[in-house]
Design an enzyme around this catalytic site. Structure first.
Site, PDB file in Angstrom:
ATOM      1  N   CYS A   1       0.861  -1.181   0.000  1.00  0.00           N
ATOM      2  CA  CYS A   1       0.000   0.000   0.000  1.00  0.00           C
ATOM      3  C   CYS A   1       0.894   1.225   0.000  1.00  0.00           C
ATOM      4  O   CYS A   1       1.866   1.272   0.756  1.00  0.00           O
ATOM      5  CB  CYS A   1      -0.883  -0.016   1.244  1.00  0.00           C
ATOM      6  SG  CYS A   1      -1.986   1.396   1.354  1.00  0.00           S
TER       7      CYS A   1
ATOM      8  N   HIS B   1      -9.013  -4.267  -1.618  1.00  0.00           N
ATOM      9  CA  HIS B   1      -8.075  -3.440  -0.846  1.00  0.00           C
ATOM     10  C   HIS B   1      -8.540  -1.974  -0.864  1.00  0.00           C
ATOM     11  O   HIS B   1      -8.567  -1.305   0.175  1.00  0.00           O
ATOM     12  CB  HIS B   1      -6.671  -3.593  -1.465  1.00  0.00           C
ATOM     13  CG  HIS B   1      -5.603  -2.752  -0.867  1.00  0.00           C
ATOM     14  ND1 HIS B   1      -4.529  -3.296  -0.174  1.00  0.00           N
ATOM     15  CD2 HIS B   1      -5.407  -1.406  -0.840  1.00  0.00           C
ATOM     16  CE1 HIS B   1      -3.735  -2.306   0.233  1.00  0.00           C
ATOM     17  NE2 HIS B   1      -4.248  -1.153  -0.161  1.00  0.00           N
ATOM     18  N   GLU B   2      -8.945  -1.494  -2.045  1.00  0.00           N
ATOM     19  CA  GLU B   2      -9.355  -0.085  -2.151  1.00  0.00           C
ATOM     20  C   GLU B   2     -10.716   0.154  -1.488  1.00  0.00           C
ATOM     21  O   GLU B   2     -10.922   1.190  -0.848  1.00  0.00           O
ATOM     22  CB  GLU B   2      -9.379   0.360  -3.617  1.00  0.00           C
ATOM     23  CG  GLU B   2      -8.028   0.272  -4.339  1.00  0.00           C
ATOM     24  CD  GLU B   2      -6.896   0.999  -3.644  1.00  0.00           C
ATOM     25  OE1 GLU B   2      -7.148   2.015  -2.980  1.00  0.00           O
ATOM     26  OE2 GLU B   2      -5.741   0.531  -3.751  1.00  0.00           O
TER      27      GLU B   2
HETATM   28 NI    NI Z   1      -3.638   0.865  -0.088  1.00  0.00          NI
END
Ligand code: NI
Length: 184
Positions: free
Chosen positions: A112, A155-156
């Site tokens: 990330c 994830h987003e």
């Molecule tokens: Ni991220």
């Protein structure tokens, strides 16, 4: 190419732990510009010469909240099989409509742009999801994504809910349940 002037918040910023708000249309000009900047930044972060020139960490996805904008917007930039050609996903107000039973995880761990350290452990993700969202003009669409793109979407979407991938790893048992899932 010039690197867009964006500042990516790091994991210790409390905004990354807040829930982003639904977006209304038409988009504001500054939000359109932000989306373009995020795409350009991600694209450059996947190009060797730009990585070297600007000392970039490679990223696939960015959510508006990572720039301090608490709106339910994210982008994913995926290099196609043809080097230098990218597929962009612009995702606004996403909702997961359905998902596979099967779960997968990234063997080397997720990354990330807001987490600038090595984190040991895996995050279970659905192998396939169907998402409803809106484009830059507010038009609704549905998309089915699989494998690493499915992981990137999840994830987003977590970012939009104030969750970082590191929050999902149990430090006492960072590889929990990995034998029940497929590694990719
Ligand atoms: Ni991220």
């Amino acid at each position: 190419m010039e690197l867009p002037k964006i500042k990516i918040l790091n994991e210790y910023d409390k905004r990354l732990h807040m829930v982003s708000k639904e977006v209304t249309f038409p988009l504001e000009e500054k939000d359109k510009k932000m989306i373009e900047d995020m795409i350009e930044y991600l694209k450059m972060s996947q190009m060797d010469d730009m990585i070297e020139k600007y000392n970039l960490r490679s990223g696939w996805g960015l959510s508006a909240v990572q720039l301090g904008v608490l709106k339910r917007i994210f982008v994913i930039v995926d290099e196609t099989k043809e080097p230098g050609v990218f597929k962009n996903y612009i995702v606004i107000n996403p909702k997961i409509l359905s998902h596979s039973e099967e779960q997968i995880y990234v063997s080397e761990g997720e990354g990330c742009l807001s987490v600038d350290r090595d984190v040991e452990g895996i995050v279970p993700r659905y192998a396939r999801i169907t998402v409803k969202a809106q484009d830059m003009d507010g038009n609704p669409y549905e998309i089915r994504v699989r494998e690493e793109v499915s992981i990137a979407f999840q994830h987003e979407i977590d970012h939009l809910n104030g969750i970082l991938f590191v929050d999902k790893i149990d430090p006492k048992n960072p590889f929990k349940d990995s034998d029940h899932m497929r590694e990719i």
